[in-house]
Design an enzyme around this catalytic site. Structure first.
Site, PDB file in Angstrom:
ATOM      1  N   ASP A 331       0.848  -1.181   0.000  1.00 25.54           N
ATOM      2  CA  ASP A 331       0.000   0.000   0.000  1.00 25.54           C
ATOM      3  C   ASP A 331       0.891   1.240   0.000  1.00 25.54           C
ATOM      4  O   ASP A 331       1.589   1.470   0.978  1.00 25.54           O
ATOM      5  CB  ASP A 331      -0.967   0.000   1.187  1.00 25.54           C
ATOM      6  N   GLU A 533      12.462   1.860   7.357  1.00 31.12           N
ATOM      7  CA  GLU A 533      11.407   0.986   6.829  1.00 31.12           C
ATOM      8  C   GLU A 533      11.629   0.643   5.363  1.00 31.12           C
ATOM      9  O   GLU A 533      11.307  -0.453   4.907  1.00 31.12           O
ATOM     10  CB  GLU A 533      10.092   1.769   6.992  1.00 31.12           C
TER      11      GLU A 533
HETATM   12  O1  LIG Z   1      -1.352   3.277   7.976  1.00 35.61           O
HETATM   13  C1  LIG Z   1      -1.343   2.966   6.633  1.00 35.61           C
HETATM   14  C2  LIG Z   1      -1.045   1.524   6.362  1.00 35.61           C
HETATM   15  O2  LIG Z   1       0.125   1.146   7.075  1.00 35.61           O
HETATM   16  C3  LIG Z   1       0.508  -0.192   7.053  1.00 35.61           C
HETATM   17  O3  LIG Z   1       1.213  -0.524   5.863  1.00 35.61           O
HETATM   18  C4  LIG Z   1       2.590  -0.303   5.833  1.00 35.61           C
HETATM   19  O4  LIG Z   1       3.255  -0.696   7.036  1.00 35.61           O
HETATM   20  C5  LIG Z   1       3.126  -2.074   7.420  1.00 35.61           C
HETATM   21  C6  LIG Z   1       3.943  -2.262   8.673  1.00 35.61           C
HETATM   22  O5  LIG Z   1       5.304  -2.150   8.418  1.00 35.61           O
HETATM   23  C7  LIG Z   1       3.578  -3.006   6.294  1.00 35.61           C
HETATM   24  O6  LIG Z   1       3.220  -4.326   6.630  1.00 35.61           O
HETATM   25  C8  LIG Z   1       2.916  -2.617   4.977  1.00 35.61           C
HETATM   26  O7  LIG Z   1       3.508  -3.394   3.957  1.00 35.61           O
HETATM   27  C9  LIG Z   1       3.176  -1.143   4.712  1.00 35.61           C
HETATM   28  O8  LIG Z   1       2.681  -0.768   3.465  1.00 35.61           O
HETATM   29  C10 LIG Z   1      -0.643  -1.166   7.260  1.00 35.61           C
HETATM   30  O9  LIG Z   1      -0.243  -2.501   7.051  1.00 35.61           O
HETATM   31  C11 LIG Z   1      -1.812  -0.833   6.384  1.00 35.61           C
HETATM   32  O10 LIG Z   1      -2.870  -1.719   6.607  1.00 35.61           O
HETATM   33  C12 LIG Z   1      -2.215   0.598   6.699  1.00 35.61           C
HETATM   34  O11 LIG Z   1      -3.375   0.933   6.019  1.00 35.61           O
END
Ligand SMILES: OC[C@H]1O[C@H](O[C@H]2O[C@H](CO)[C@@H](O)[C@H](O)[C@H]2O)[C@H](O)[C@@H](O)[C@@H]1O
Length: 584
Positions: A331, A533
């Site tokens: 995302d 990240e």
């Molecule tokens: O808050 C926005 C989105 O954040 C997350 O996605 C991002 O961080 C995660 C944790 O590191 C990772 O798993 C993911 O690949 C990233 O894009 C979350 O997982 C989303 O659901 C959320 O909407």
């Protein structure tokens, strides 16, 4: 070839069989909690009051209550507001202070029981003292990221959006204050290199608990993540831990949960049947969230995007696409857009993604291995068949012989379509994404020398390999899962796959990519004092950017991948670390 897309219908697993809300039935919706809904209103008022600068919408849905919800709601409604819905900053700050506990206060620091500053047998192939010292610093970061859910959460769950969990977890870091599903795989790979087997097992125990409670592993352990999962890697976590520790009990405990998880991804809205012109039916899976409203953690942002759409039905579908993209872990990315310059054309529910189906194939193969370990022959037989069938589906739907890549496949109809369609080469997405090479991660493909050679050459000329690692795509979109960002999980799967193959050229390429990645992580760490990240693969030492939140540090999967790479490839005593081999 003629493919026939048969309905993606089927039964919604019982755990999630809730009626869809609204008039536009494009699938199930899991209702959220009254607290989450209220916190979205607080989030909106906070934005109106404080303005866009430094605003992170997730902060507000991570708050916990000090008093019960109705008292807090009453106080919120009594706040004097102006026409735009804003409150005076001092009034709002006072209200926040009186009624809420800070975000993250309900997830308390937990000393990992198996952490020692320098574990016996730590990274034996790392000979360079400077690299060793840094690796020990990265290893020490597990202490910063280790948490357990405070007892206050199980005492008053209705006061928290954080979900109760039975054991300690490792969080990604910064705004990501809770455990995440697919991140945990690379966290565990790092913990294995750090010899922290107890901590690794505790993470898996929590994820199994989520399956027992919800029927699937949630995106993350928050009330607002209950409507979707994330890339399914639990089987890979269990299998890797078992291979290091021989813990048979873990396998016995995990197997029933994995069977449940397999069912989740292979039924209802996640399942799509494709029939080819030889009458062969293929079943593949897609991402599909059980949600059709703004994501609570990004509600204010989602509403702004949706305001460009005209009618309520389009908005509902757009919100479902946003949440489904979050389920993919990518995302956001142009990978999921019909028109790469228009964010509102996200259409992931009309895509069969290569990587998701590889993860499920791996899940099937891991289940076969684990069922063999526990002597469950019926499961071995049935999952061998499932894996065989999915392998055939992957070969026929995704593989593109000319490109030497596996390509995502666009399906033109959404849920409920009964219409047969002619398979067209143009339905394969020809754009280069790192995910096109993820199949090489699994042994079924990396043991095939012919495939490996084709894929290696294709990767070499794809344009994805930058000075500091593998780019996510070639499109510079300002979305975080696009160029020029490189992400630890993608580096790891491709490097590990190439490295495991029998081809010397592929092995050298794996080592080369791993070194680029280690160098960039090292230099960025020395410059900023943190692990990040994501990174910018165009320039060694640069961190990544773009997307809907500011770049985060910590960082679970980046730490895990650096440690896993150093464990695998080591670092010779006389080899300099840093950009262009320049010592810092
Ligand atoms: O808050 C926005 C989105 O954040 C997350 O996605 C991002 O961080 C995660 C944790 O590191 C990772 O798993 C993911 O690949 C990233 O894009 C979350 O997982 C989303 O659901 C959320 O909407």
């Amino acid at each position: 070839m003629l493919h026939c897309l048969v309905s993606a219908s089927g039964t919604v697993p019982k755990a999630m069989s809730k009626p869809a809300t609204g008039n536009f039935d494009r699938g199930p919706v899991i209702p959220t909690t009254p607290l989450v809904t209220f916190l979205e209103h607080v989030q909106e008022t906070a934005l109106a009051t404080f303005g866009q600068k430094d605003f992170d919408p997730k902060l507000y849905v991570d708050l916990s209550l000090k008093s019960n919800l109705s008292t807090t709601v009453t106080a919120f409604h009594k706040l004097p507001r102006n026409a735009t819905g804003s409150v005076s900053i001092p009034d709002f700050k006072e209200f926040m202070h009186e009624y809420f506990d800070g975000a993250g206060n309900d997830l308390v620091y937990a000393e990992p029981p198996d952490f020692v500053p320098e574990p016996d047998g730590f990274l034996p192939k790392v000979k360079n003292p400077q690299v060793r010292a840094w690796a020990l610093e990265v290893h020490a970061l597990w202490k910063n990221l280790s948490r357990r859910v405070s007892c206050s959460v199980s005492e008053r769950p209705e006061f928290h959006t954080l979900l109760p969990l039975p054991g300690p977890v490792v969080i990604p870091g910064s705004r990501f204050r809770e455990v995440y599903y697919w991140d945990s795989y690379w966290v565990i790979r790092g913990l294995l290199a750090s010899k922290m087997y107890k901590t690794a097992k505790a993470i898996v125990t929590n994820l199994i608990y989520l399956i027992d409670t919800y029927g699937y592993v949630l995106n993350g352990a928050r009330a607002y993540y209950t409507n979707r999962s994330q890339p399914p890697l639990l089987s890979a976590m269990v299998y890797d831990i078992y291979n290091r520790t021989g813990d048979l009990d873990l396998v016995k405990k995990a197997l029933p949960a994995l069977l449940k998880e397999h069912q989740f991804w292979n039924s209802g809205i996640h399942k799509v049947n494709v029939q080819d012109n030889r009458g062969r039916n293929h079943t593949l899976s897609r991402y599909y969230a059980m949600w059709n409203k703004p994501r609570p953690e990004s509600s204010t942002t989602d509403k702004v995007h949706a305001s460009k759409l005209l009618n309520a039905s389009e908005k509902e579908q757009f919100y479902r696409e946003l949440a489904s993209v979050a389920e993919s872990g990518w995302d956001f990315s142009t990978r999921w857009m019909r028109n790469t310059s228009d964010f509102t054309t996200l259409a992931i529910t009309s895509i069969l993604p290569v990587d998701l189906n590889i993860f499920i194939l791996k899940m099937e193969l891991d289940i076969v291995s684990m069922a063999q370990i526990v002597g469950d022959n019926k499961t071995v037989e049935s999952f061998l068949k499932s894996a065989q069938a999915r392998k055939e589906a992957i070969d026929s739907v995704f593989w593109n012989e000319e490109n030497g890549q596996w390509l995502d496949y666009w399906i033109s109809n959404g849920t409920g379509s009964q219409e047969c369609q002619r398979w067209k080469a143009s339905n394969q997405n020809n754009n280069a994404f790192a995910s096109n090479f993820v199949p090489i991660w699994i042994d079924l493909f990396n043991s095939d020398t012919c495939i490996v050679e084709k894929v290696r050459k294709s990767f070499q000329s794809s344009g994805l390999l930058g000075a500091a690692g593998i780019a996510t795509s070639l499109t510079r979109s300002e979305e975080q899962w696009d160029f020029p960002n490189g992400w630890a999980p993608l580096q790891h799967m491709i490097v590990e796959g190439l490295g495991k193959s029998g081809s010397q050229e592929a092995k050298s390429m794996a080592q080369d990519i791993a070194m680029r990645w280690i160098n960039t992580n090292y230099v960025a760490y020395k410059e900023t004092g943190a692990m990040h990240e994501k990174y910018n693969v165009e320039k060694c030492g640069d961190i990544g950017g773009g997307g809907e939140y500011i770049p985060q540090t910590g960082f679970g999967w980046s730490n895990g991948v650096v440690l896993a790479f150093l464990e695998e490839f080591g670092w010779p005593a006389d080899l300099k670390i840093g950009c262009n081999g320049v010592l810092l």
